[in-house]
Enzyme design. Structure first.
Site, short mmCIF file in Angstrom:
data_model
loop_
_atom_site.label_atom_id
_atom_site.label_comp_id
_atom_site.label_asym_id
_atom_site.label_seq_id
_atom_site.Cartn_x
_atom_site.Cartn_y
_atom_site.Cartn_z
N HIS A 171 8.91 1.28 3.60
CA HIS A 171 9.94 1.30 4.64
C HIS A 171 10.81 0.06 4.45
O HIS A 171 10.60 -0.74 3.53
CB HIS A 171 9.31 1.37 6.03
N MET A 205 0.84 -1.20 0.00
CA MET A 205 0.00 0.00 0.00
C MET A 205 0.88 1.26 0.00
O MET A 205 0.41 2.35 0.28
CB MET A 205 -0.94 -0.01 1.20
N GLY A 250 10.89 -2.70 5.84
CA GLY A 250 10.15 -3.98 5.78
C GLY A 250 9.77 -4.31 4.34
O GLY A 250 10.02 -5.42 3.85
N HIS A 251 9.17 -3.34 3.65
CA HIS A 251 8.81 -3.56 2.24
C HIS A 251 10.06 -3.84 1.41
O HIS A 251 10.06 -4.71 0.55
CB HIS A 251 8.15 -2.30 1.66
N LYS A 283 4.85 -9.86 9.23
CA LYS A 283 4.24 -8.82 10.06
C LYS A 283 2.72 -8.97 10.05
O LYS A 283 2.06 -8.85 11.07
CB LYS A 283 4.67 -7.45 9.51
#
Ligand code: AMP
Length: 278
Positions: free
Chosen positions: A25, A21, A27-28, A140
């Site tokens: 950050h 979305m 994580g992506h 996550k």
């Protein structure tokens, strides 16, 4: 996008896909790097999917920064960035939804009853458009990842769903685009969530296997933070997310937490298994 995907497939290269979305950050970016490892061409999508937000949720305020996302995604190895509009995805007359029974109505699904139907619908559509060989999701959102796996298996989708580990800030907070909603004081309070999960992990590593005792330890740690309002602490089987009872002393369990800090809803989880025990 469909034309490009077809060309790539015809040139005998596999597509690795990371749906997001946006407001990327680390994580992506870890998912994008993993997709690079697992496939030849990496496609990232950015779509804030209205179908997975309830009317009272943060669809309108969800953070967006496409220019920054494009730069970060490219640096991490994304070759094609797919940013469909709402009209592209849900034109007038749109009426088809994908609904996975069971897993979609517990935990997150109980509190957000239309959420996973929106997720599975958009992911099914994105898979049809992008035609990936591999899709990478983050642990996550562990329930989401399980649901997408279920959907891919049930609907014979020709895609391997890979689930990658949670990336955390140095202080333990699980990275999330929604962390930007937190005030500095709330951000400190939010650390109770990862702290509580780490506490459960050390109890587990010391040999504690009683799901109720582990759950109580997490609840107690969270209760120590006045700003954190717990929505659930789930101690579950890591595959079915069925709750574990006292006599289920399992050697592998998943502990998932949802909590509000101020108006911000945060989720986090930890996978416990014997191999984490030294
Ligand atoms: P979102 O943009 O929040 O929809 O997330 C897109 C993908 O990134 C999902 O598969 C998430 O599980 C994953 N993701 C989000 N945050 C993290 C994180 N901190 N670590 C690993 N993956 C993440």
């Amino acid at each position: 996008m469909q034309r490009r995907a077809e060309e790539i497939r015809r040139s005998n290269r596999g597509i690795g896909f990371v749906p997001t979305m946006g407001f990327l950050h680390e994580g992506h970016l870890s998912l994008i790097r993993k997709a690079r490892e697992l496939a030849d061409v990496v496609v990232v999508s950015i779509f804030v999917n209205p179908a997975q937000f309830a009317p009272n949720e943060d669809f309108v305020s969800y953070p967006r920064d496409e220019a920054r996302d494009a730069r970060l995604a490219e640096e991490a190895g994304c070759e094609l960035l797919f940013i469909p509009s709402e009209k592209d995805m849900y034109p007038d007359g749109y009426s088809t939804f994908v609904q996975i029974d069971g897993l979609s109505s517990i935990w997150e699904g109980e509190l957000r009853p239309t959420h996973f139907r929106g997720v599975t619908t958009v992911v099914a559509k994105l898979f049809n458009i992008v035609k990936p060989r591999v899709a990478v999701f983050g642990r996550k959102d562990t329930q989401q990842a399980l649901i997408v796996k279920r959907m891919a298996a049930d609907l014979n989708m020709d895609v391997l769903v890979h689930v990658a580990p949670i990336v955390r800030e140095p202080d333990g907070l699980a990275m999330s685009s929604r962390n930007t909603y937190l005030t500095p004081a709330q951000r400190v309070e939010a650390l109770a969530i990862s702290r509580a999960l780490r506490l459960a992990e050390s109890r587990f590593d010391e040999g504690e296997r009683d799901p109720e005792i582990l759950r109580a330890a997490v609840m107690r740690e969270l209760a120590g933070s006045s700003e954190v309002r717990v929505e659930y602490v789930a101690v579950t089987d890591p595959v079915t997310m069925a709750p574990l009872a006292n006599n289920d002393a399992a050697d592998e369990m998943l502990i998932a937490v949802a909590a509000r800090v101020g108006k911000t809803r945060l989720i986090d989880n930890i996978l416990l298994n014997k191999s984490t025990t030294s």
